[in-house]
Motif scaffolding. Structure first.
Motif, PDB file in Angstrom:
ATOM      1  N   PRO A 136      -3.493   5.013 -11.370  1.00 51.95           N
ATOM      2  CA  PRO A 136      -3.825   4.142 -10.226  1.00 51.95           C
ATOM      3  C   PRO A 136      -4.351   2.769 -10.635  1.00 51.95           C
ATOM      4  CG  PRO A 136      -4.795   6.317  -9.938  1.00 51.95           C
ATOM      5  CD  PRO A 136      -4.230   6.267 -11.322  1.00 51.95           C
ATOM      6  N   TRP A 163       0.821  -1.217   0.000  1.00 55.98           N
ATOM      7  CA  TRP A 163       0.000   0.000   0.000  1.00 55.98           C
ATOM      8  C   TRP A 163       0.848   1.257   0.000  1.00 55.98           C
ATOM      9  CZ3 TRP A 163      -4.452  -0.667  -1.837  1.00 55.98           C
ATOM     10  CH2 TRP A 163      -5.152  -1.843  -1.616  1.00 55.98           C
ATOM     11  N   VAL A 166       0.865   4.083  -2.902  1.00 59.65           N
ATOM     12  CA  VAL A 166       0.614   5.508  -2.647  1.00 59.65           C
ATOM     13  C   VAL A 166       1.759   6.351  -3.201  1.00 59.65           C
ATOM     14  CG1 VAL A 166       0.458   7.248  -0.818  1.00 59.65           C
ATOM     15  CG2 VAL A 166      -0.917   5.164  -0.672  1.00 59.65           C
ATOM     16  N   ALA A 201       1.279   9.008  -6.202  1.00 63.44           N
ATOM     17  CA  ALA A 201       1.639  10.404  -5.918  1.00 63.44           C
ATOM     18  C   ALA A 201       2.671  10.908  -6.924  1.00 63.44           C
ATOM     19  CB  ALA A 201       2.171  10.536  -4.494  1.00 63.44           C
TER      20      ALA A 201
END
Length: 136
Positions: free
Chosen positions: A110, A61, A65, A69
């Motif tokens: 994503p 995770w 992220v 980002a």
């Protein structure tokens, strides 16, 4: 550095090359939405592989992220003239920063990354289960 970390890093380099080759291959033979969506998704996967290369022990995770980002940072930076200027001076650097903002890419990064977060999580969970079973 343990053998397993070296193996993971080598695998990630190979995967990044495969993803980049696939993205350019799709771009060479297709035009339209498939080219665009797959390019963004594969770019996100490449960034995820790079994050894991730098830090193989990172959780899925957190790696996801960081990768999202970074991709969004690069995409939104394309709203400024800086990436277009870089692209004019170096084709290779331009491939890394892009030249034109596209909101669709913001969605597809994503999606590409999430597939690898799931695979990373599965493999990590499976290897832990095997390690625990071998201790018993």
């Amino acid at each position: 550095m343990s053998f397993s970390v070296r193996w993971i890093r080598l695998t990630l380099v190979v995967l990044a090359v495969v993803f980049a080759t696939a993205a350019y291959g799709i771009r060479a033979v297709m035009d339209g939405p498939i080219e665009q969506y797959s390019g963004a998704a594969l770019s996100g996967a490449i960034v995820y592989a790079i994050v894991l290369f730098i830090r193989p022990s990172i959780t899925p995770w957190i790696a996801g992220v960081i990768a999202v980002a970074y991709c969004w940072f690069i995409e939104f930076a394309q709203l400024t003239p800086i990436p277009a200027t870089i692209f004019q001076h170096s084709w290779f650097a331009g491939q890394l920063v892009g030249a034109q903002f596209d909101l669709v890419d913001v969605t597809w990064y994503p999606i590409g990354i999430l597939l690898f977060v799931a695979a990373h999580w599965y493999l990590r969970t499976r290897s832990r289960s095997r390690a625990e079973a071998s201790v018993r």
